[in-house]
Write an enzyme that holds these catalytic residues in place. Structure first.
Site, short mmCIF file in Angstrom:
data_model
loop_
_atom_site.label_atom_id
_atom_site.label_comp_id
_atom_site.label_asym_id
_atom_site.label_seq_id
_atom_site.Cartn_x
_atom_site.Cartn_y
_atom_site.Cartn_z
N ARG A 165 38.60 39.99 45.57
CA ARG A 165 38.60 39.04 46.69
C ARG A 165 37.30 39.25 47.45
O ARG A 165 36.85 40.39 47.61
CB ARG A 165 39.74 39.34 47.68
CG ARG A 165 41.13 39.29 47.10
CD ARG A 165 41.66 37.85 47.03
NE ARG A 165 43.02 37.84 46.53
CZ ARG A 165 43.38 38.04 45.26
NH1 ARG A 165 42.46 38.26 44.35
NH2 ARG A 165 44.63 38.02 44.89
N LYS B 19 38.89 26.83 42.30
CA LYS B 19 38.94 27.24 40.89
C LYS B 19 38.96 26.00 40.00
O LYS B 19 39.85 25.16 40.11
CB LYS B 19 40.19 28.10 40.68
CG LYS B 19 40.31 28.64 39.28
CD LYS B 19 41.14 29.89 39.29
CE LYS B 19 41.65 30.26 37.93
NZ LYS B 19 42.31 31.55 37.91
N ARG C 168 46.75 34.08 34.54
CA ARG C 168 46.66 35.53 34.61
C ARG C 168 47.68 36.06 35.61
O ARG C 168 48.12 35.35 36.49
CB ARG C 168 45.25 35.97 35.02
CG ARG C 168 44.22 35.67 33.95
CD ARG C 168 42.82 36.07 34.38
NE ARG C 168 42.71 37.49 34.53
CZ ARG C 168 42.22 38.11 35.61
NH1 ARG C 168 41.81 37.41 36.64
NH2 ARG C 168 42.14 39.41 35.66
C1 BTN Z 1 44.06 31.95 34.97
O1 BTN Z 1 45.07 32.25 35.59
O2 BTN Z 1 42.98 31.89 35.52
C2 BTN Z 1 44.13 31.63 33.49
C3 BTN Z 1 44.61 30.25 33.21
C4 BTN Z 1 44.63 29.93 31.72
C5 BTN Z 1 45.25 28.60 31.45
C6 BTN Z 1 45.13 28.23 30.00
S1 BTN Z 1 45.58 26.55 29.69
C7 BTN Z 1 45.53 26.85 27.97
C8 BTN Z 1 46.16 28.20 27.75
N1 BTN Z 1 47.59 28.11 27.67
C9 BTN Z 1 48.19 28.73 28.67
O3 BTN Z 1 49.42 28.79 28.84
N2 BTN Z 1 47.29 29.27 29.48
C10 BTN Z 1 45.95 29.05 29.02
#
Ligand code: BTN
Length: 309
Positions: free
Chosen positions: A304, A171, A106
């Protein structure tokens, strides 16, 4: 990587020794796989469970139709599905990867995605209704991930609004939902989920926030975890498409690790201090501020705890 090198790595993952060759050694090194040499043959130092579409289908119990596409190396499973969003078979397409070379998180962040360790999973969905009908979707996905992880025995897994999956303060999993197209009656979205099973020191060095991994808590098979995630997600996405977020509101509140806590919401040009009062029928966060109860949507702000930078 040539197909024959890939085949040899599959053999090694099955426990077989494979004759050492410079090209194979180079490929293993590039994937971050440690090997030991025994009389000219190579063996993996750590066990490697590769993803297996047939095994995943066999382990699924929900009866949901699913033919996962498994990529060895890919830029991002979300990007792969976004590029296929116009295709007729997009709805229900599941893409998994052993490694993402440009995994996305994100807010433009990079998602660290080493080979063969974690889960990188994306699902294509065509949902009825315009964009507003999607509100709360990523929170429902978070609920599904928490249900699965708690079902595995990780009872202290919870959610940080809107959809960070936390274990303690780290996380454990992240969710990236992206809208590929939207019109008056339907939207095509890609739901991406990354779950950390194992991260080594080099991986952790690339991550700028506290992380958690499943392997520190319990043994976990990747194919089994994928099957459990799909068993939970595919039927629940169907339910969400018919009923929206409101039936999930209470369950989400039960998983909220900052429920009733003092929080800060960081927006583009405003910081809001207040007490986290849960989410509304659309999945917006409700914050009790000096001005009263205010609702914020996930596109506007990030959360946060009050005492963290
Ligand atoms: C976040 O930042 O919390 C979201 C992370 C999401 C990661 C997943 S892995 C599978 C899919 N492909 C990506 O490039 N991102 C999501």
């Amino acid at each position: 990587m040539t197909e024959s090198i890939q085949d040899q790595i599959v053999e090694m993952a099955g426990g077989a020794p494979v004759r050492s060759a410079p090209s194979l050694l180079a490929a293993l090194k590039a994937l971050g796989l440690a090997v030991r040499v025994e009389q000219g043959f190579l063996r993996l130092v750590e066990p490697l469970e590769l993803l297996d579409a047939q095994k995943i289908r066999e382990l699924m119990v929900s009866g949901a139709a699913c033919e996962p596409v498994i990529c060895w190396q890919i830029d991002s499973t979300n990007t792969w599905l976004m590029a296929r969003a116009a295709q007729p078979d997009f709805h229900g397409t599941v893409c998994l990867a052993e490694q993402q070379l440009a995994g996305r998180g994100r807010r433009g962040r990079h998602w660290v995605s080493p080979f063969g360790k974690n889960i990188y999973l994306s699902i294509g969905q065509r949902l009825p209704g315009a964009a507003s009908a999607l509100s709360g979707l990523s929170l429902v996905v978070g609920i599904c991930v928490v249900r699965v992880l708690r079902g595995l025995g990780l009872q202290s897994v919870g959610l940080k609004w809107p959809n960070d999956v936390l274990l303690g303060t780290g996380k454990l999993a992240g969710i990236l939902t992206e809208i590929a197209s939207v019109n008056r009656d339907s939207a095509r979205v890609v739901i991406g989920i990354g779950v950390n099973l194992r991260l080594d020191a080099a991986d952790l060095g690339q991550i700028d926030q506290p992380s958690a991994v499943i392997a520190d808590q319990l043994p976990c098979e990747r194919n089994r975890l994928v099957a459990a995630l799909l068993d939970e997600l595919l039927p629940e996405l169907e339910q969400f498409s018919q009923r929206g977020f409101s039936p999930y509101r209470e369950e989400w509140a039960g998983f909220d690790v900052f429920s009733g806590c003092e929080i800060r919401l960081l927006g583009a040009d405003r910081e809001t201090l207040g007490i986290n009062r849960g989410v509304d029928q659309q999945g917006n966060i409700l914050v009790e501020t000096a001005e009263g109860l205010e609702a914020f949507n996930a596109g506007e702000v990030s959360l946060r705890p009050r005492d963290k930078p």
